[in-house]
Structures are given as structure tokens and as C-alpha cells.
Design a protein around this motif. Structure first.
Motif, short mmCIF file in Angstrom:
data_model
loop_
_atom_site.label_atom_id
_atom_site.label_comp_id
_atom_site.label_asym_id
_atom_site.label_seq_id
_atom_site.Cartn_x
_atom_site.Cartn_y
_atom_site.Cartn_z
N LEU A 141 38.28 33.75 76.79
CA LEU A 141 37.07 34.28 76.18
C LEU A 141 36.60 33.28 75.13
O LEU A 141 37.32 32.97 74.19
CB LEU A 141 37.34 35.64 75.51
CG LEU A 141 36.13 36.30 74.85
CD1 LEU A 141 35.14 36.77 75.91
CD2 LEU A 141 36.58 37.48 73.98
N TRP A 142 35.39 32.74 75.32
CA TRP A 142 34.81 31.81 74.35
C TRP A 142 34.03 32.60 73.30
O TRP A 142 33.32 33.55 73.62
CB TRP A 142 33.87 30.83 75.05
CG TRP A 142 34.56 29.73 75.79
CD1 TRP A 142 35.19 29.81 76.99
CD2 TRP A 142 34.68 28.36 75.35
NE1 TRP A 142 35.70 28.57 77.35
CE2 TRP A 142 35.40 27.67 76.35
CE3 TRP A 142 34.26 27.67 74.22
CZ2 TRP A 142 35.70 26.32 76.26
CZ3 TRP A 142 34.55 26.32 74.12
CH2 TRP A 142 35.27 25.66 75.13
N CYS A 143 34.15 32.18 72.05
CA CYS A 143 33.42 32.78 70.94
C CYS A 143 32.69 31.69 70.16
O CYS A 143 33.22 30.59 70.00
CB CYS A 143 34.35 33.52 69.98
SG CYS A 143 35.16 34.96 70.69
N ILE A 190 37.91 37.50 66.67
CA ILE A 190 38.76 36.52 67.35
C ILE A 190 40.22 36.91 67.23
O ILE A 190 40.99 36.85 68.21
CB ILE A 190 38.50 35.12 66.78
CG1 ILE A 190 37.10 34.63 67.19
CG2 ILE A 190 39.58 34.13 67.24
CD1 ILE A 190 36.64 33.39 66.47
N VAL A 195 41.65 32.88 73.51
CA VAL A 195 40.34 32.74 72.87
C VAL A 195 40.09 31.27 72.56
O VAL A 195 40.95 30.58 72.00
CB VAL A 195 40.24 33.57 71.57
CG1 VAL A 195 38.87 33.39 70.92
CG2 VAL A 195 40.50 35.05 71.87
N ARG A 206 26.49 33.70 74.94
CA ARG A 206 26.08 34.52 76.07
C ARG A 206 24.82 33.95 76.72
O ARG A 206 24.65 34.02 77.94
CB ARG A 206 25.82 35.96 75.60
CG ARG A 206 25.43 36.95 76.69
CD ARG A 206 26.51 37.18 77.71
NE ARG A 206 27.83 37.41 77.11
CZ ARG A 206 28.93 37.65 77.82
NH1 ARG A 206 28.88 37.64 79.15
NH2 ARG A 206 30.08 37.83 77.21
N THR A 234 31.97 43.68 73.92
CA THR A 234 32.58 42.66 74.77
C THR A 234 33.80 43.25 75.45
O THR A 234 34.67 43.81 74.79
CB THR A 234 32.97 41.43 73.94
OG1 THR A 234 31.80 40.73 73.52
CG2 THR A 234 33.83 40.47 74.76
N THR A 256 37.18 42.55 77.64
CA THR A 256 38.13 41.51 78.04
C THR A 256 39.39 42.18 78.57
O THR A 256 39.42 43.41 78.76
CB THR A 256 38.44 40.55 76.88
OG1 THR A 256 39.12 39.40 77.40
CG2 THR A 256 39.25 41.21 75.79
N THR A 308 29.74 35.80 72.81
CA THR A 308 30.92 35.53 73.61
C THR A 308 30.54 35.20 75.05
O THR A 308 29.47 35.55 75.52
CB THR A 308 31.88 36.73 73.61
OG1 THR A 308 31.18 37.89 74.08
CG2 THR A 308 32.45 36.99 72.24
N ARG A 309 31.44 34.52 75.74
CA ARG A 309 31.28 34.23 77.17
C ARG A 309 32.65 34.19 77.81
O ARG A 309 33.50 33.41 77.41
CB ARG A 309 30.54 32.90 77.37
CG ARG A 309 30.59 32.35 78.79
CD ARG A 309 30.11 33.32 79.84
NE ARG A 309 28.68 33.63 79.74
CZ ARG A 309 28.08 34.54 80.50
NH1 ARG A 309 28.80 35.23 81.37
NH2 ARG A 309 26.81 34.77 80.37
N GLU A 310 32.87 35.06 78.79
CA GLU A 310 34.16 35.13 79.46
C GLU A 310 34.27 34.09 80.58
O GLU A 310 33.27 33.71 81.20
CB GLU A 310 34.41 36.52 80.03
CG GLU A 310 33.52 36.91 81.20
CD GLU A 310 32.13 37.36 80.82
OE1 GLU A 310 31.32 37.62 81.73
OE2 GLU A 310 31.84 37.44 79.60
#
Length: 327
Positions: free
Chosen positions: A18-20, A44, A53, A87, A271, A273, A322-324
Motif C-alpha cells: 500500500l503506497w501512501c 501508516i 507500506v 489515488r 482505504t 487493505t 493511497t494506492r494499492e
């Protein structure tokens, strides 16, 4: 030659990371992003208990401050970013015939409203870190403008996708053809307008989200003074007429920053996850109600509410930043 069939995994599918985002442009936060950084660090740290993360830091100072705040639980990566809104600026990862591929689109600052250096480089940079091949598209699209259920259905809004500030005179047919090519979807459910004063021109991730195949979640108005009451009721009605299973949770009600102008606060900007759902809260009373309504809808996942009012000052919330990366 026939183009390879692609599919876009739903957000509840297994994730490898998961990017933050991490705030780096003080001017985008009214000169002070300390509150936002504190709330993001809390997100995070909570997420790191469920998934790897990775923090996108767009400058040396951002990388240092992120490392000091969360470097013990997350991997800080210096990549080009305008600010935190991954996102919309990050890649959308699909599954193709040869594995995962990163769909990248033109980004024009939400219709030319907010143009920040680095934003157009974020998607290919993250794809490079992940070692995923890029398929570039010439159309303008932000990730927050769409939501899928993994079985061919896609949610979006006319206010955003058909706005002339994105792709000119796009028609519904034009948009549906582009979405089918990019994501392999075969049914587009069109909503109308998003929340009041949403600078994204009505991103769907602030108003309606799939939580299972054919099962969509939206908000019902909270109190008589909910500034989005008419919009929320229209959204629910449209989703029901589309033949979907519909559940609702409470909206945050009226939220402003002291000037009486409603801001687009939403409990929908959560979000998902591995094993958890992180829900932004803005008011303790209404947040507790929304969390109680959400928990039965996510069996097998912990539903965790975290404060997000300072992040909202930048224009979005947890899902926006965020982007998974699917597993």
C-alpha cells in the motif's frame, strides 16, 4: 491483432503493498502541514500491521521527515510527487495476459485547477519501483473517479468524467469505450454530481464504493442540516435503480473550517487493505455511528476509524492519498 484482455482487481483483493503520500508542499496546506503529517503517520502505522507500506516522498526533506516519523514501520521511497494524492497521480494496476501492468493516464491537475511539479511523473515512477510494465493512455483520468467490483462493473460520475476540462467533448459512449479498453469492464454505472465544493469535480470515491461484487455502499444524510442531503438521496436512488445491492452509512454531516462553507468530508473515502479498512473521521459522534454501520459490512476485516480533519484541509482523505498494489 486482438488486444489482450485486462481486468482491474477490486480493492479488497489481496495486496502486496500500500503506497501512501507524504506532504511536501507547505503552500498547499496553508503554510502548515504538521497536523496532516501527524494524521498520515497514524494511518501508516496502523496500516503497517496489515500490509507492507511504502511512502512516496517527493523531496529530500519529505524523505527525511517521513523516515523520522514512520521509517521504523514503512519503506520510504523518494519518487517525484506533487503532493500526496496518489489515488489520482499514481498508476492503476491491472492484470493482463502476461501478469500485472500499470495503466497510466494523462493528469492535468483535476481539470487545470491544481498543477504541481512532479505529479505527471508519479505514476511511471511508482510502476518502476514495483517493476511493473507501463501501458500509457492519452486520455485524462484520475483513479478516484472510478471504482470497480472485479466482475465487470464500474462506478463513475458524469460531473467528472464528462467534464470538458478533462477530455473535451467526451460522450458517455466515448468514456465507456475508453474504460473498457483500459480496465476490461463491461458495465458502467453513471452517477450525477458529487459532494458540494469538491475540487475533483465529483470523484466517485467520495460518494459510492463497491464493497463486494454487485454490492455498493453510499451515505445517507446525517441531520436536517446535511449540506449534501439532496445529492446523497439521489445517489442512493440511482444505485438502487441500477439493480445493485445497496447499503448505506451515515455521512459526517456539515463540516467546515470556520467560514460556514461546507467541505467535502466523507466517510466513503476509506482505504481497504489486507485484513483492515481505514475510515476517516471528522466528528467523534458521527464517526462512531458510521463505524458501527460499517463493521458488519466487512466480515473478516477490522474496521478502524482514524482522525482525518487535517488531511481534509489539503482537499482529500485516506483513499485519495493511497494506492494499492495487487498481489
Amino acid at each position: 491483432m486482438t488486444e489482450a484482455v485486462v481486468s482491474l482487481p477490486p480493492e479488497w483483493a489481496p495486496q502486496s503493498a500500500l503506497w501512501c503520500g507524504w506532504p511536501r508542499l507547505a503552500e498547499e496546506w496553508g503554510g502548515n502541514y504538521d497536523g496532516a503529517r501527524a494524521e498520515i503517520a497514524a494511518l501508516i502505522r496502523a496500516a503497517a500491521g496489515f500490509v507492507t507500506v511504502k511512502v512516496a516522498a517527493g523531496s529530500e526533506e519529505a524523505a527525511r521527515s517521513a523516515s523520522e516519523a514512520v521509517g521504523d514501520v514503512a519503506q520510504v521511497v523518494q519518487v517525484p510527487t506533487g503532493d500526496i494524492w496518489l489515488r489520482d497521480t499514481g498508476p492503476i494496476i491491472t492484470r493482463g495476459a502476461n501478469g500485472f501492468q500499470a495503466e497510466t493516464f494523462r493528469f492535468n491537475g483535476w481539470g487545470g485547477k491544481y498543477l504541481m511539479p512532479g505529479d505527471t511523473e508519479t505514476a511511471p515512477a511508482i510502476a518502476g519501483v514495483e517493476g511493473i510494465d507501463v501501458r500509457a493512455h492519452e486520455t485524462v483520468l484520475e483513479g478516484g473517479a472510478i471504482d470497480v467490483d472485479g466482475e465487470g462493473r464500474l462506478l463513475t460520475t458524469r460531473q467528472c468524467l464528462l467534464n470538458p476540462n478533462r477530455n473535451g467533448a467526451w460522450t458517455e459512449a466515448d468514456a465507456e469505450a475508453a474504460l473498457a479498453r483500459a480496465f476490461g469492464v463491461n458495465e458502467v454505472i453513471w452517477l450525477g454530481d458529487g459532494l458540494l465544493n469538491d475540487h475533483t469535480d465529483g470523484h466517485v470515491d467520495n460518494i459510492a464504493r463497491f464493497i463486494a461484487p454487485g454490492h455498493v455502499l453510499c451515505q445517507h444524510p446525517t441531520g436536517l442540516k446535511d449540506p449534501n442531503a439532496d445529492v446523497l438521496l439521489a445517489i442512493e436512488d440511482r444505485l438502487r435503480t441500477a439493480g445493485l445491492m445497496v447499503s448505506t452509512i451515515s455521512s459526517p454531516g456539515p463540516v467546515d473550517f470556520g467560514d460556514g462553507q461546507p467541505v467535502p468530508a466523507s466517510h466513503m473515502n476509506f482505504t481497504i487493505t489486507n485484513g483492515a479498512v481505514f475510515v476517516p473521521t471528522y466528528d467523534e459522534r458521527f464517526g462512531l455511528v458510521a463505524l458501527a454501520e460499517l463493521r458488519p459490512l466487512f466480515p473478516g476485516r477490522k474496521v478502524i476509524g482514524l482522525p482525518a480533519l487535517n488531511i481534509l484541509r489539503g482537499g482529500g482523505s485516506f483513499h485519495c492519498m493511497t494506492r494499492e498494489i495487487p498481489a
